[in-house]
Each structure stands twice: as structure tokens, then as C-alpha cells.
Design an enzyme around this catalytic site. Structure first.
Site, PDB file in Angstrom:
ATOM      1  N   LYS A 261       0.866  -1.192   0.000  1.00  0.00           N
ATOM      2  CA  LYS A 261       0.000   0.000   0.000  1.00  0.00           C
ATOM      3  C   LYS A 261       0.894   1.230   0.000  1.00  0.00           C
ATOM      4  O   LYS A 261       1.755   1.388   0.867  1.00  0.00           O
ATOM      5  CB  LYS A 261      -0.907  -0.006   1.235  1.00  0.00           C
ATOM      6  CG  LYS A 261      -1.681   1.306   1.435  1.00  0.00           C
ATOM      7  CD  LYS A 261      -2.630   1.249   2.638  1.00  0.00           C
ATOM      8  CE  LYS A 261      -3.272   2.632   2.897  1.00  0.00           C
ATOM      9  NZ  LYS A 261      -4.190   2.629   4.049  1.00  0.00           N
TER      10      LYS A 261
ATOM     11  N   ASP B 159      -2.889  10.303   3.182  1.00  0.00           N
ATOM     12  CA  ASP B 159      -4.265   9.854   3.380  1.00  0.00           C
ATOM     13  C   ASP B 159      -5.037  10.893   4.186  1.00  0.00           C
ATOM     14  O   ASP B 159      -4.996  10.895   5.413  1.00  0.00           O
ATOM     15  CB  ASP B 159      -4.285   8.490   4.089  1.00  0.00           C
ATOM     16  CG  ASP B 159      -5.701   7.961   4.272  1.00  0.00           C
ATOM     17  OD1 ASP B 159      -6.638   8.531   3.673  1.00  0.00           O
ATOM     18  OD2 ASP B 159      -5.858   6.959   5.005  1.00  0.00           O
TER      19      ASP B 159
ATOM     20  N   LYS C 154     -10.647  12.789   7.382  1.00  0.00           N
ATOM     21  CA  LYS C 154     -10.203  12.457   8.731  1.00  0.00           C
ATOM     22  C   LYS C 154     -10.273  13.693   9.628  1.00  0.00           C
ATOM     23  O   LYS C 154     -10.204  14.819   9.130  1.00  0.00           O
ATOM     24  CB  LYS C 154      -8.740  11.990   8.691  1.00  0.00           C
ATOM     25  CG  LYS C 154      -8.538  10.601   8.142  1.00  0.00           C
ATOM     26  CD  LYS C 154      -7.067  10.214   8.202  1.00  0.00           C
ATOM     27  CE  LYS C 154      -6.849   8.833   7.628  1.00  0.00           C
ATOM     28  NZ  LYS C 154      -7.506   7.759   8.383  1.00  0.00           N
TER      29      LYS C 154
ATOM     30  N   ASP D 116       1.429   6.674   5.227  1.00  0.00           N
ATOM     31  CA  ASP D 116       0.516   5.674   4.664  1.00  0.00           C
ATOM     32  C   ASP D 116       1.097   4.985   3.421  1.00  0.00           C
ATOM     33  O   ASP D 116       0.478   4.121   2.831  1.00  0.00           O
ATOM     34  CB  ASP D 116      -0.829   6.340   4.345  1.00  0.00           C
ATOM     35  CG  ASP D 116      -2.016   5.431   4.613  1.00  0.00           C
ATOM     36  OD1 ASP D 116      -1.837   4.425   5.331  1.00  0.00           O
ATOM     37  OD2 ASP D 116      -3.105   5.714   4.087  1.00  0.00           O
TER      38      ASP D 116
ATOM     39  N   ASP E 279     -12.339   6.772   3.224  1.00  0.00           N
ATOM     40  CA  ASP E 279     -11.149   6.633   4.059  1.00  0.00           C
ATOM     41  C   ASP E 279     -10.688   5.167   4.144  1.00  0.00           C
ATOM     42  O   ASP E 279      -9.584   4.893   4.604  1.00  0.00           O
ATOM     43  CB  ASP E 279     -11.431   7.191   5.450  1.00  0.00           C
ATOM     44  CG  ASP E 279     -10.153   7.452   6.240  1.00  0.00           C
ATOM     45  OD1 ASP E 279      -9.055   7.422   5.629  1.00  0.00           O
ATOM     46  OD2 ASP E 279     -10.253   7.699   7.454  1.00  0.00           O
TER      47      ASP E 279
ATOM     48  N   GLU F 188      -9.440   3.397   1.919  1.00  0.00           N
ATOM     49  CA  GLU F 188      -8.910   3.450   0.553  1.00  0.00           C
ATOM     50  C   GLU F 188      -7.796   2.439   0.308  1.00  0.00           C
ATOM     51  O   GLU F 188      -7.558   2.045  -0.826  1.00  0.00           O
ATOM     52  CB  GLU F 188      -8.386   4.864   0.248  1.00  0.00           C
ATOM     53  CG  GLU F 188      -6.946   5.177   0.710  1.00  0.00           C
ATOM     54  CD  GLU F 188      -6.757   5.113   2.217  1.00  0.00           C
ATOM     55  OE1 GLU F 188      -7.760   5.220   2.946  1.00  0.00           O
ATOM     56  OE2 GLU F 188      -5.607   4.955   2.666  1.00  0.00           O
TER      57      GLU F 188
ATOM     58  N   ARG G 235      -7.558  -0.723   1.007  1.00  0.00           N
ATOM     59  CA  ARG G 235      -8.049  -1.994   0.455  1.00  0.00           C
ATOM     60  C   ARG G 235      -8.442  -1.838  -1.003  1.00  0.00           C
ATOM     61  O   ARG G 235      -8.420  -2.809  -1.758  1.00  0.00           O
ATOM     62  CB  ARG G 235      -9.200  -2.518   1.330  1.00  0.00           C
ATOM     63  CG  ARG G 235     -10.371  -1.579   1.436  1.00  0.00           C
ATOM     64  CD  ARG G 235     -11.230  -1.863   2.670  1.00  0.00           C
ATOM     65  NE  ARG G 235     -10.567  -1.457   3.907  1.00  0.00           N
ATOM     66  CZ  ARG G 235     -11.055  -1.648   5.120  1.00  0.00           C
ATOM     67  NH1 ARG G 235     -12.234  -2.245   5.291  1.00  0.00           N
ATOM     68  NH2 ARG G 235     -10.399  -1.249   6.191  1.00  0.00           N
TER      69      ARG G 235
HETATM   70  N1  BES Z   1      -4.327   4.696   6.679  1.00  0.00           N
HETATM   71  C1  BES Z   1      -5.484   4.442   7.469  1.00  0.00           C
HETATM   72  C2  BES Z   1      -5.160   3.526   8.644  1.00  0.00           C
HETATM   73  C3  BES Z   1      -4.887   4.240   9.930  1.00  0.00           C
HETATM   74  C4  BES Z   1      -5.888   4.935  10.589  1.00  0.00           C
HETATM   75  C5  BES Z   1      -3.645   4.160  10.504  1.00  0.00           C
HETATM   76  C6  BES Z   1      -5.618   5.562  11.785  1.00  0.00           C
HETATM   77  C7  BES Z   1      -3.369   4.779  11.706  1.00  0.00           C
HETATM   78  C8  BES Z   1      -4.362   5.482  12.350  1.00  0.00           C
HETATM   79  C9  BES Z   1      -6.548   3.753   6.635  1.00  0.00           C
HETATM   80  O1  BES Z   1      -6.597   4.162   5.314  1.00  0.00           O
HETATM   81  C10 BES Z   1      -7.853   4.117   7.242  1.00  0.00           C
HETATM   82  O2  BES Z   1      -8.201   5.257   7.219  1.00  0.00           O
HETATM   83  N2  BES Z   1      -8.547   3.118   7.768  1.00  0.00           N
HETATM   84  C11 BES Z   1      -9.806   3.319   8.386  1.00  0.00           C
HETATM   85  C12 BES Z   1     -10.725   2.238   7.907  1.00  0.00           C
HETATM   86  C13 BES Z   1     -12.157   2.450   8.287  1.00  0.00           C
HETATM   87  C14 BES Z   1     -12.721   3.655   7.560  1.00  0.00           C
HETATM   88  C15 BES Z   1     -12.932   1.205   7.932  1.00  0.00           C
HETATM   89  C16 BES Z   1      -9.613   3.246   9.897  1.00  0.00           C
HETATM   90  O3  BES Z   1      -8.847   2.393  10.359  1.00  0.00           O
HETATM   91  O4  BES Z   1     -10.186   4.063  10.600  1.00  0.00           O
HETATM   92 ZN    ZN Z   2      -4.862   4.845   4.519  1.00  0.00          ZN
HETATM   93 MN    MN Z   3      -7.766   5.919   5.049  1.00  0.00          MN
END
Ligand code: BES
Ligand code: ZN
Ligand code: MN
Length: 496
Positions: free
Chosen positions: A261, A266, A273, A284, A343, A345, A347
Site C-alpha cells: 500500500k 491519506d 479524517k 501511509d 477513508d 482506501e 483496500r
Molecule cells: N491509513 C489508514 C489507517 C490508519 C488509521 C492508521 C488511523 C493509523 C491510524 C486507513 O486508510 C484508514 O483510514 N482506515 C480506516 C478504515 C475504516 C474507515 C474502515 C480506519 O482504520 O479508521
Molecule cells: Zn490509509
Molecule cells: Mn484511510
């Protein structure tokens, strides 16, 4: 980094500093190897007594030897009992000494090869070179103050310099240089490290280390049908790229596919966010950075394997062209996805990269991603989660992780979880009901990996970035996964 191997005792070697590894057990601290001579013994004894070696981050300390020993200073660094194999813990002690040495402007470091080291003398040499190089690293791209000395001139002492040991040190130095270069890229903010800038750096490393690099731009991605990746990138002026790195030195063996990834920033997209801590999201791209470092190292060390790295690079931004929550896209493998949350994204970009990886008919696919905040809830910052379809693959990766000091811990991928990503409007939706977030991410990815291909997904969201500096390394990108995958590939696994 400059290094040499010397048969002389470390205690009789001239340098700015000599590392004295300290073992702390049963409430007592002692040097890992006996000091050579009464003066050295008294100095070490007195220094050990004056300091508190208990606690999680005790030490390191540096004391001058006032002309009483050939080394001008002793650096006492504790071999931390926690985390990873004994070999790795020794490497971390070397890194700690190098980091302190650098901050004190000590230019040369001597480290003795421990006896009965697991991995033998070559293993010890590799740990010493890697630790000394990584510990002295500093991210100074944007700092105005002069950078100062880099890695110390290193003497690996107490062992006869055979050709095999020289090769071990040379390989480790090449590996360390790659990790340093990629870590520098991984630390760059989103403004500098755009998908195209990362592609440029991949091309440069490919030329330098001897592998091939193909970059698919937006038009190519459209032709390929990578509409999930394109959907993530369409809210940014910095267009997405899929970067394919190929290293072939394994004859007719099927390649291993590594997928990373590589979200250069992000913001969350339209599902924006919260502002607090959002600057962190330049990390990210960490999965892709670890994949780049791994392929480059495999090539630099001429490992007898075939490996393909795929970086799915995009910037997730809320521009006018951005994907809206509720939009439905068809991924490259034909699966339609309802994007309920922009968010989620990672996957999406991985979906298309995994289907490209599957077309290579690889012996295994391993993907690395900062995929979910939920993995931090589950495991904190001490382990990455591993999920997948192949027990044996997961076990091998976990062993490699122990050796590399990059721990993995398994989570299940039972079919029950797949209920959560069913959509009323498409084949899949990209979020679940909020429970088991890390597993849901894995369950989604599984839909893009054909059955029968051993696959592992590693969620590194909790381990890819250090918020604060520690005794053995600075703040920022850890490149977690790179050392693990290099270790795993070096063990020759898997073949087929
Ligand atoms: N890059 C983030 C993962 C992340 C979130 C890492 C917070 C560290 C702290 C990923 O793209 C993301 O935003 N994931 C979401 C998924 C959710 C919307 C299903 C998450 O983990 O909140
Ligand atoms: Zn992300
Ligand atoms: Mn995200």
C-alpha cells in the site's frame, strides 16, 4: 559506511569509542564479554555500579577513558531483554551505541564479535554493520543545521578477517545503505513524495541495484481496468501510479509477489479524517516503502530468487474530482465495490494490485499495508498483524519476524466475517459494521486473491512509524517489514 574487520582484541583497538554490551539479569548488570585487563575491568565495573540498568530503557552511557585505554570512550549499552531474537537484541544494542556516539560526535566505533553468537561470526558481523549504520542515521533533508558526521568508521574486532566475513560485512553495508535511502524517501512529506516522485526513485534504485521497474500511469491504469486504484487517486492533482519492480535470479522458480500500500498522503478523501494527527498520514506509503527496500536488497545481494514488487501508489484527497461515498466502481478482477467510506482506501488500491500480482502465478503473495487504526487497538505498537490463507506461510513469516526484530501476531480470517462486507448494491462494500476492523480489511482483500495462491496480509499501521525517537533510532519511518521480508527471502522460502 566504512568498516574493517580486525583480529585484534576490541580492548586493544584505537577508536573514539568502544561498545561494551551490558547484560542485565536477576537484578545485576554485567558486561557481555569480559574486559581485557585490570584497568578496563575496573572502569566497566565502576560505570556499571553508578548507573541504573533496570527499567525499560536503561542506558546507554558514555564514559571517557582518559588515555588509560586505546579507545577514548566506552559506551555501555544494555542488551534489552524484550522483543525479538538474541541476535536482533544485540543489533539493537549496537544501534543504541552508534546513536549515542553520533550525538556526541564520536567518529569511530569498535565493536567486538561476541563468542557463540547465534548465526556464527558472519551473523554477528551482519548485526554489527546493520546496527551501527541504522543507529547513526538522521533525517536531515529539511534541517538547516549542518548534518555533521554520518555513520561511524566501524571496526569489527576480535575475529580473523576471512573472505566470508568480509562478504558478510559488505552485504550488510549494502543492505544498510538501501534501508537508509528508502527510509529517507519514506520520511518525506506528501508534498515531496508524490506517486510520480516515488516512481522516479524506484527507477533510480532499479538502475543502481540491478532490477527492472515498470510504471503504469493513469492512462495505462485505465486500460488495465484498475478502477479501484483510480477511484482513490481521482481527488488529487497528483495522479496515481502502479509501480512494478522485478528481480529475476531464481531460474524457472515462480516469483514471490510482494504488494505494498503506497498512499502518499491519506486525508481520508470526502470521508475526511479529523485534523488532529493528520500529518501522520504521510506514513501511509509505508507498505510500498518496505516492498521497495526488500526488492532492492534482494537485487543488491544477488539472492537466488525471483521476486516482483508491486506498489499501488495514490494520494487520497478530497478534490473536486474525488470519489463520493456511495460511488460504485468495478475493480480490475471484475468485482464491483460500493465505496461507503472513502477513508477505507487502502483496500481499494490493494484490490487492483493483488489482482495484478495474481496474474504472475506467484508461489506466494505477501502484502504490507498501514491498513487499519484497529490494529493499534488490538496490538499497540509492538507487533504487526498477520492474516491470510496459508498457515505455513504465516508461520514462516512469523519466524523471520522474530529474527528481524519485527514481530507478527496472527488474527483469524473465518468466513463468518465476510457477512460484514456484503453490499445491497454491489458485490462488496469497503467497510464493515465497525467491529473487527483489521480482520474486515483482510476479508476484503481476500476477495482479490484467487484460491490456491498462498497469501499473507500484514497490517503495519501500528509499527511503521515511531512518533518519538528512542535510544536505538530516530522518530519517523521504521520500514517495518523490510528486514522481515529480506530475512524470509534469504531463507529461500518459498519455492515452487
Ligand atoms: N491509513 C489508514 C489507517 C490508519 C488509521 C492508521 C488511523 C493509523 C491510524 C486507513 O486508510 C484508514 O483510514 N482506515 C480506516 C478504515 C475504516 C474507515 C474502515 C480506519 O482504520 O479508521
Ligand atoms: Zn490509509
Ligand atoms: Mn484511510
Amino acid at each position: 559506511m566504512k568498516w574493517k574487520i580486525s583480529g585484534a582484541s576490541p580492548w586493544r583497538t584505537k577508536a573514539d569509542a568502544l561498545l561494551v554490551p551490558v547484560v542485565y539479569a536477576g537484578g545485576k548488570a554485567r558486561p557481555a564479554a569480559g574486559p581485557d585487563g585490570p584497568i578496563a575491568a575496573r572502569m566497566v565495573e565502576a560505570t556499571l555500579k553508578r548507573h541504573d540498568w533496570a527499567g525499560e530503557s536503561a542506558g546507554p552511557v558514555c564514559v571517557p577513558t582518559w588515555g588509560q585505554l586505546p579507545a577514548a570512550h566506552l559506551i555501555l549499552a544494555r542488551i534489552d531483554g524484550a522483543g525479538g531474537s538474541p541476535g536482533f537484541r544485540f543489533e539493537r544494542a549496537v544501534a543504541t551505541a552508534a546513536r549515542l556516539g553520533r550525538s556526541l560526535k564520536l567518529r569511530s566505533l569498535v565493536v567486538g564479535v561476541p563468542d557463540a553468537f547465534d548465526g556464527g561470526n558472519a551473523g554477528a558481523v551482519r548485526r554489527i554493520v546493520r546496527g551501527a549504520s541504522a543507529g547513526a542515521e538522521r533525517f536531515d533533508v529539511f534541517t538547516s543545521a549542518p548534518a555533521g558526521a554520518g555513520a561511524p568508521d566501524l571496526t569489527i574486532a576480535g575475529v580473523r578477517p576471512t573472505a566470508a566475513l568480509r562478504r558478510a560485512a559488505g552485504d550488510a553495508a549494502r543492505e544498510a545503505e538501501i534501508l537508509r535511502d528508502v527510509r529517507r524517501l519514506a520520511n518525506l512529506p506528501g508534498r515531496e513524495a508524490t506517486p510520480e516522485a516515488i516512481a522516479r526513485e524506484c527507477r533510480r534504485m532499479a538502475r543502481r541495484h540491478g532490477f527492472s521497474c515498470r510504471v503504469h500511469d493513469r492512462a495505462a491504469l485505465e486500460r488495465m481496468g484498475c478502477r479501484a486504484l483510480l477511484a482513490v487517486g481521482q481527488g488529487s492533482r497528483n495522479e496515481p501510479r502502479m509501480i512494478v519492480l522485478e528481480y529475476r535470479n531464481g531460474g524457472r522458480a515462480k516469483p514471490v509477489a510482494l504488494v505494498g500500500k503506497t498512499i502518499t498522503f491519506d486525508s481520508g478523501g470526502i470521508s475526511l479524517k479529523p485534523g488532529k494527527g493528520m500529518e501522520w498520514m504521510r506514513y501511509d506509503k509505508s507498505g510500498g516503502m518496505a516492498v521497495l527496500a526488500t526488492v532492492a536488497t534482494a537485487a543488491a545481494l544477488r539472492l537466488p530468487i525471483n521476486v516482483t514488487g508491486i506498489l499501488a501508489a495514490a494520494e487520497n484527497m478530497p478534490g473536486g474530482g474525488a470519489t463520493r461515498p456511495g460511488d460504485i466502481v468495478r475493480a480490475r478482477n471484475g468485482t464491483t465495490i460500493e465505496i461507503q467510506n472513502t477513508d477505507a482506501e487502502g483496500r481499494l488500491v490493494l484490490a487492483d494490485a493483488l489482482s495484478v500480482a495474481a496474474d504472475l502465478k506467484p508461489s506466494a503473495i505477501v502484502d504490507l499495508a498501514t491498513l487499519t487504526g484497529a490494529v493499534i487497538v488490538a496490538l499497540g505498537h509492538h507487533a504487526a498483524a498477520v492474516l491470510g490463507t496459508d498457515e505455513a506461510l504465516g508461520a514462516r513469516l512469523r519466524e523471520a519476524g522474530e529474527a528481524a526484530g519485527e514481530r507478527l501476531w496472527p488474527l483469524p480470517l473465518w468466513p463468518e466475517y465476510e457477512q460484514q462486507i456484503r453490499s445491497d448494491f454491489a458485490d462488496l462494500r469497503n467497510i464493515g459494521d465497525g467491529s473487527a476492523g483489521t480482520i474486515i480489511g483482510g476479508a476484503f482483500l481476500k476477495r482479490f486473491v484467487p484460491g490456491g495462491v498462498p497469501w499473507a496480509h500484514i497490517d503495519i499501521a501500528g509499527t511503521a512509524w515511531d512518533e518519538k525517537p528512542s535510544a536505538h533510532r530516530g522518530a519517523g519511518a521504521t520500514l517495518v517489514g523490510a528486514r522481515l521480508l529480506i530475512e524470509w527471502l534469504g531463507r529461500g522460502a518459498p519455492t515452487g
